[in-house]
Design a protein around this motif. Sequence first.
Motif, PDB file in Angstrom:
ATOM      1  N   UNK A 169       0.867  -1.199  -0.050  1.00  0.00           N
ATOM      2  CA  UNK A 169       0.116  -0.122  -0.063  1.00  0.00           C
ATOM      3  C   UNK A 169       0.754   1.199  -0.029  1.00  0.00           C
ATOM      4  N   UNK A 170       0.200   2.320  -0.555  1.00  0.00           N
ATOM      5  CA  UNK A 170       0.933   3.682  -0.548  1.00  0.00           C
ATOM      6  C   UNK A 170       1.540   4.106   0.791  1.00  0.00           C
ATOM      7  N   UNK A 171       1.094   3.891   1.757  1.00  0.00           N
ATOM      8  CA  UNK A 171       1.592   4.233   3.226  1.00  0.00           C
ATOM      9  C   UNK A 171       2.364   3.182   3.914  1.00  0.00           C
ATOM     10  N   UNK A 172       2.722   2.145   3.061  1.00  0.00           N
ATOM     11  CA  UNK A 172       3.684   0.991   3.488  1.00  0.00           C
ATOM     12  C   UNK A 172       3.012   0.232   4.830  1.00  0.00           C
ATOM     13  N   UNK A 173       1.640   0.316   5.104  1.00  0.00           N
ATOM     14  CA  UNK A 173       1.135  -0.477   6.446  1.00  0.00           C
ATOM     15  C   UNK A 173       1.003  -1.681   5.838  1.00  0.00           C
ATOM     16  N   UNK A 174       0.449  -2.239   4.683  1.00  0.00           N
ATOM     17  CA  UNK A 174       0.104  -3.459   4.261  1.00  0.00           C
ATOM     18  C   UNK A 174       0.780  -3.853   3.084  1.00  0.00           C
ATOM     19  N   UNK A 175       1.022  -5.203   3.196  1.00  0.00           N
ATOM     20  CA  UNK A 175       1.765  -5.810   1.868  1.00  0.00           C
ATOM     21  C   UNK A 175       0.839  -7.016   1.679  1.00  0.00           C
ATOM     22  N   UNK A 176       0.214  -7.095   0.338  1.00  0.00           N
ATOM     23  CA  UNK A 176      -0.387  -8.321  -0.048  1.00  0.00           C
ATOM     24  C   UNK A 176       0.643  -9.182  -0.778  1.00  0.00           C
ATOM     25  N   UNK A 177       0.636 -10.476  -0.331  1.00  0.00           N
ATOM     26  CA  UNK A 177       1.691 -11.223  -0.977  1.00  0.00           C
ATOM     27  C   UNK A 177       1.023 -12.581  -1.665  1.00  0.00           C
ATOM     28  N   UNK A 178       0.939 -12.368  -3.012  1.00  0.00           N
ATOM     29  CA  UNK A 178       0.342 -13.263  -3.817  1.00  0.00           C
ATOM     30  C   UNK A 178       1.143 -14.637  -4.090  1.00  0.00           C
ATOM     31  N   UNK A 179       0.538 -15.752  -3.986  1.00  0.00           N
ATOM     32  CA  UNK A 179       1.468 -17.001  -3.962  1.00  0.00           C
ATOM     33  C   UNK A 179       0.836 -17.857  -4.882  1.00  0.00           C
ATOM     34  N   UNK A 180       1.454 -18.655  -5.585  1.00  0.00           N
ATOM     35  CA  UNK A 180       1.145 -19.642  -6.508  1.00  0.00           C
ATOM     36  C   UNK A 180       1.371 -21.023  -5.809  1.00  0.00           C
TER      37      UNK A 180
END
Length: 123
Positions: A44-55
Amino acid sequence: MPSRDFKRTDRVGAELRRELGLLVHAAVRDHALPSVSVSDVEVTRDLDWATVWVTALQAERAAEAVKALNELAVEFRRALSRSMRIRRVPELRFKYDDSVDKSERIERLLRESGNPRGGATER
């Protein structure tokens, strides 16, 4: 001042992808999880959250793997705080990236529609 072609979130996401790739690989081995790999990280722009996409190698066991990774997210974040030079490591959310499954399905449908017998088409 010249404009930048990159954003801080992109740089942080790329570094997180590298570091999390190693951590997830180790977790799969250590916790006997279904085989998964990190395909992308969106911060996210504010660096609070990261969505980690996995296969996943086995799409039918993907939900099990994502659930386990979300349970390990606090440990991953702690390890990242020691390995990365960043003031605050974002909270991690793991999600399944089904784009590979969709593309394989589309390819299969195209192959089947190209030849009425279901085999490969001749060139």
